[in-house]
Enzyme design. Structure first.
Site, PDB file in Angstrom:
ATOM      1  N   LYS A 218       0.870  -1.180   0.000  1.00 31.08           N
ATOM      2  CA  LYS A 218       0.000   0.000   0.000  1.00 31.08           C
ATOM      3  C   LYS A 218       0.904   1.227   0.000  1.00 31.08           C
ATOM      4  CE  LYS A 218      -1.329   1.491   3.907  1.00 31.08           C
ATOM      5  NZ  LYS A 218      -0.533   2.773   3.902  1.00 31.08           N
TER       6      LYS A 218
ATOM      7  N   ASP B 212      -4.684   0.344   9.063  1.00 29.22           N
ATOM      8  CA  ASP B 212      -4.525   0.200   7.620  1.00 29.22           C
ATOM      9  C   ASP B 212      -5.232  -1.029   7.052  1.00 29.22           C
ATOM     10  OD1 ASP B 212      -3.082   2.472   7.132  1.00 29.22           O
ATOM     11  OD2 ASP B 212      -1.125   1.502   7.223  1.00 29.22           O
TER      12      ASP B 212
END
Length: 293
Positions: A12, A147
């Site tokens: 990410k 996250d």
């Protein structure tokens, strides 16, 4: 249970990251409020992978280039915590053989641990044939790490709040990233501590960029508020940013998340591949990967 389930756990990357305040007067009081454009790698070199297979008990084996950086038996291992949390939610015993191939550096600002946990949640939902929707998985994930909900989405998203508010973003153009890490691990809590309570304004992406060059222009008008404190803690970041900016075709170079991984934005796959090869030759101790997003 069925046969094994294999899923990618992509890096990410935070194209921008604004720290806009702190939560107050709720269970997440004291947590930083963020605003970030998160995108995900597509190429295997910038992805971990997770295999979930039927078994009589829960186990985790880790292989790959960064396997030694993790302890598969540690009680705080995020993949095992995700598996146990999912089983508890479903009211079943956690039984699976998990194999994690670790290609992403640890504590590097590209969400590797969160991506691994998200892959475990999705793979085990299928393996155990659970009737849990995406919202239920996201709720489990948020309890484990901020996250994880966006990593469950695995597509460009605007993250807000503490990671609990996810919004779709305008369509992004075709573009490529070169990721580079100097071999330095940075603890997110230390970077936030070095930020010292300095907050910035909100600037979400509101218009679809017409090209990679246009995206770079829009990103330059935004920022990563954690870049300065991360560079203060790890001087090794500065040469990485300089090396990326020196590559032909690099439109923008910036730190991802709390670092120490940096990215260079490119408008052509060929230029990104050439840049990655050049960096890897010049800096053999760095982790370098090129990927589409």
């Amino acid at each position: 249970m069925s046969g094994g389930i294999a899923l990618a756990a992509p890096a990410k990357i935070n194209l921008f990251l604004h720290v806009v305040g702190k939560r107050q007067n709720d269970p997440h009081r004291g947590y930083h409020q963020l605003e970030s454009l998160a995108v995900f790698a597509q190429d295997e070199a910038a992805c971990d992978s997770l295999l979930a297979e039927p078994a009589d008990q829960l186990s985790l084996t880790i292989d790959g280039p960064f396997a030694t950086a993790l302890n598969s038996d540690a009680p705080n291992n995020l993949v095992l915590r995700a598996a146990r949390a999912l089983a508890e939610q479903a009211g079943i015993a956690p039984r699976a053989k998990l194999t994690l191939t670790k290609r992403l550096p640890v504590a590097s600002g590209i969400g590797g641990g969160s991506a691994d946990a998200a892959a475990a949640l999705k793979a085990l939902r299928r393996l155990w044939r659970l009737d849990l929707d995406d919202a239920a998985l996201a709720a489990i994930g948020l309890r484990l790490g901020a996250d994880i909900p966006v990593c469950l989405q695995n597509r460009p998203m605007l993250m807000q709040g503490i990671g609990d508010i996810l919004q779709p973003v305008p369509a992004l153009p075709a573009c490529w990233l070169v990721l580079a890490n100097p071999g330095v691990s940075l603890a997110t809590k230390d970077v936030f501590a070095a930020l010292g309570g300095r907050f910035g304004p909100s600037q979400p992406l509101s218009e679809a960029p017409a090209s990679a060059a246009d995206l770079a222009i829009q990103l330059r008008a935004r920022r990563n508020d954690l870049e300065a404190p991360a560079r203060f803690l790890a001087a090794e970041i500065d040469p990485v940013l300089a090396a990326l900016r020196g590559q032909g075709g690099c439109l923008l170079a910036r730190l991802s998340g709390s670092g120490a991984t940096c990215f260079g934005l490119f408008g052509e796959a060929r230029l990104a591949q050439i840049a990655a090869q050049s960096l890897a030759r010049a800096h053999p101790a760095w982790w370098v990967a090129a990927t589409a997003i």
